[in-house]
Design a protein around this motif. Structure first.
Motif, PDB file in Angstrom:
ATOM      1  N   TRP A  88       0.826  -1.205   0.000  1.00 19.46           N
ATOM      2  CA  TRP A  88       0.000   0.000   0.000  1.00 19.46           C
ATOM      3  C   TRP A  88       0.864   1.260   0.000  1.00 19.46           C
ATOM      4  N   VAL A  89       1.964   1.228   0.774  1.00 14.45           N
ATOM      5  CA  VAL A  89       2.852   2.397   0.821  1.00 14.45           C
ATOM      6  C   VAL A  89       3.506   2.618  -0.545  1.00 14.45           C
ATOM      7  N   ASP A  91       1.054   4.035  -2.949  1.00 15.47           N
ATOM      8  CA  ASP A  91       0.736   5.418  -2.611  1.00 15.47           C
ATOM      9  C   ASP A  91       1.832   6.361  -3.119  1.00 15.47           C
ATOM     10  N   ARG A  92       3.088   5.935  -3.037  1.00 11.07           N
ATOM     11  CA  ARG A  92       4.184   6.773  -3.533  1.00 11.07           C
ATOM     12  C   ARG A  92       4.064   7.029  -5.030  1.00 11.07           C
ATOM     13  N   SER A 113       1.142   7.236  -6.477  1.00 11.80           N
ATOM     14  CA  SER A 113      -0.234   7.754  -6.635  1.00 11.80           C
ATOM     15  C   SER A 113      -1.146   6.707  -7.259  1.00 11.80           C
ATOM     16  N   ARG A 114      -0.919   5.434  -6.905  1.00 12.59           N
ATOM     17  CA  ARG A 114      -1.728   4.338  -7.437  1.00 12.59           C
ATOM     18  C   ARG A 114      -2.431   3.551  -6.325  1.00 12.59           C
ATOM     19  N   ASP A 115      -2.417   4.089  -5.122  1.00 10.65           N
ATOM     20  CA  ASP A 115      -3.022   3.368  -4.000  1.00 10.65           C
ATOM     21  C   ASP A 115      -4.533   3.263  -4.217  1.00 10.65           C
ATOM     22  N   SER A 173      -8.555   2.986  -3.648  1.00 13.27           N
ATOM     23  CA  SER A 173      -9.436   3.564  -2.636  1.00 13.27           C
ATOM     24  C   SER A 173      -9.882   2.491  -1.656  1.00 13.27           C
TER      25      SER A 173
END
Length: 510
Positions: free
Chosen positions: A362-363, A366-367, A369-371, A373
């Motif tokens: 998940w991290v 997120d880096r 910008s693909r985490d 929802s």
């Protein structure tokens, strides 16, 4: 006096003796580990004990009735967390609540170990559920209190270490209590669970000084209010005792199916009434309404997911006993088969191995910008639950077609899919409930998450009893229906998330 209290609290926060954390975390880590050992050790044996004939050390309940009892017990564990938190906040404080909760758990398992009638068995389960409800929510609160106002990554790391202890206890318990129960006698397995909790209490008392002021006093200090709270507690305990005595002496007919169905209906009604009252009377802003609606959807997802996941102790336990090849290491056991309860250790070990991978994933996303929802993650969790029942459908079809027992790999793959589903749904759901809930409702909204878990656990017991009663010929169709429910709900969540994302990207003028 106030300065002394603050000094103790500061010393606890500054302590780094346990993997860079306060030594008090070790106390709570070990307490929770032994409590989970006790709970999962008992859970691994419970439906096996209930459905085994008296000549084999069980109590000979029909499978469907045993499933209903199992569901009521596991649901009760979560339901009693609500009064357990109330008792800690308003009467005893978390520290005493954890101790007395552990004492009830140990005593309840000891009652299970004593030969007796069905009434004693039911009382033992009630005592364990009450004890777990007092211990489990409050020991988690104390972990947070060790850090005072420190909300840094160190606090988050502490909960990760604590979560490891939960799953470590859940992993070890079936291998020890389960093996003892299935080889020496079920009641000896329950005794092992009782001793484990007692050991946890001993270390809890011996190392309590490391906890500083955490959980030492209730939040309510007004003497008049505390007296009123004590009266409320005594009335509640009195009503529970009267109901137990009435059921025990047979003054009123006691039907476990009616009780299970009524309990499920009451829990669903409570959820509907709560969300309805928040929407109608909560004076919510438009944004708050949307967020509460999302929490209501998450509640439904939680109930559906746990209704499938918690069949590990009911449906899949019975499948492992009756239709799984357990010849691996069988020569070391009198029956020529390894214990059924070993399979209950698979989910916890997968959690221990895969939780760090999920957190890293998940991290990393997120880096970039693909985490995904929260809705996508919950949808993925439910979809994987649905796939796990497809695997079980194939396993049942294999047994039917070949006339031979299924290989253990079918259950292992099923548990793997359910664990990856859990890692998508459970921590994400909890996190988002706290983020989305209006501040004045955050505690109650968190309660609805656990209410969803209670409903799911009850359903898992009822479904497990129905599946076990039908036999192997009915299982492919039953597993397919469960796959359709779980997978269908997951696909709906994914589709809804896609539509929501498209609407957010749509230009305002469109």
């Amino acid at each position: 006096m106030q300065q002394a209290v603050e000094s103790v609290a500061a010393a606890v926060v500054a302590d780094t003796s346990f993997f860079g954390q306060p030594r008090g975390l070790r106390t709570l880590f070990m307490t929770e580990m032994w409590e989970r050992f006790s709970y999962y050790g008992t859970r691994a044996l419970l439906i096996l004990f209930m459905t085994a004939a008296a000549s084999h050390g069980g109590i000979g309940l029909p499978v469907e009735r045993a499933g209903a009892v199992y569901g009521l017990y596991t649901a009760g564990v979560y339901l009693f967390s609500l009064p357990g938190g109330w008792i800690a906040d308003r009467l005893l404080g978390q520290r005493q609540s954890v101790f007395w909760g552990g004492a009830l758990i140990s005593a309840g398992n000891l009652l299970l170990a004593i030969p007796g009638g069905i009434t004693l068995f039911y009382i033992a389960l009630l005592v364990i559920a009450m004890g777990t409800g007092m211990l489990k929510p409050n020991v988690s609160v104390m972990v947070g209190e060790l850090y005072g106002g420190d909300h840094s990554a160190r606090r988050d790391a502490a909960f990760s270490i604590f979560y490891f202890g939960i799953n470590l206890g859940a992993f070890i318990a079936p291998l020890i209590s389960g093996t003892i129960g299935e080889t020496v006698g079920y009641r000896w397995g329950f005794l092992a669970a009782s001793v484990a909790m007692a050991l946890g209490l001993v270390q809890y008392r011996m190392t309590a000084r490391w906890l500083g002021n955490a959980g030492l006093r209730p939040h309510v200090t007004d003497p008049a209010l505390m007296a009123r709270n004590r009266r409320t507690l005594f009335v509640g305990l009195g009503l529970l005792a009267v109901a137990t005595i009435i059921a025990a002496i047979g003054a009123l007919p006691f039907n476990v199916f009616q009780l299970a169905n009524a309990t499920g209906a009451v829990m669903v009604c409570l959820a509907v009434l709560f969300f309805g009252s928040v929407f109608i009377l909560g004076r919510l802003a438009a944004g708050e309404r949307r967020r509460v609606a999302l929490i209501a959807v998450f509640f439904v997802c939680s109930a559906l997911f746990w209704a499938g996941y918690e069949q590990a102790g009911s449906t899949f336990n019975l499948f492992a006993r009756d239709y799984t090849d357990r010849s691996f290491l069988g020569s070391y056991f009198p029956a020529g088969e390894h214990p059924v309860s070993w399979y209950q250790s698979i989910q916890p070990i997968f959690v221990l191995l895969l939780a760090p991978v999920a957190a890293w994933l998940w991290v990393a996303l997120d880096r970039r910008s693909r985490d995904p929802s929260a809705a996508v993650k919950l949808g993925l969790g439910l979809a994987q639950l649905g796939l796990s029942f497809i695997v079980m459908m194939w396993a049942a079809q294999h047994v039917l077609a070949s006339g031979h027992k299924a290989l253990p790999m079918w259950l292992i793959v099923t548990f793997l899919l359910q664990t990856t589903g859990e890692l998508c749904l459970s921590p994400i759901g909890l996190s988002n409930v706290t983020k989305l809930a209006p501040p004045r409702y955050v505690g109650q909204m968190m309660g609805t998450w656990f209410l969803g878990m209670a409903i799911g656990n009850l359903a898992a017991g009822l479904v497990g009893g129905a599946v076990g009663r039908g036999g192997i010929a009915d299982m492919p169709g039953q597993f397919l229906r469960m796959a359709a429910i779980g997978g269908g709900a997951g696909l709906l969540m994914l589709a809804g998330a896609r539509v929501g994302r498209a609407l957010r990207r749509r230009p305002a003028s469109a």
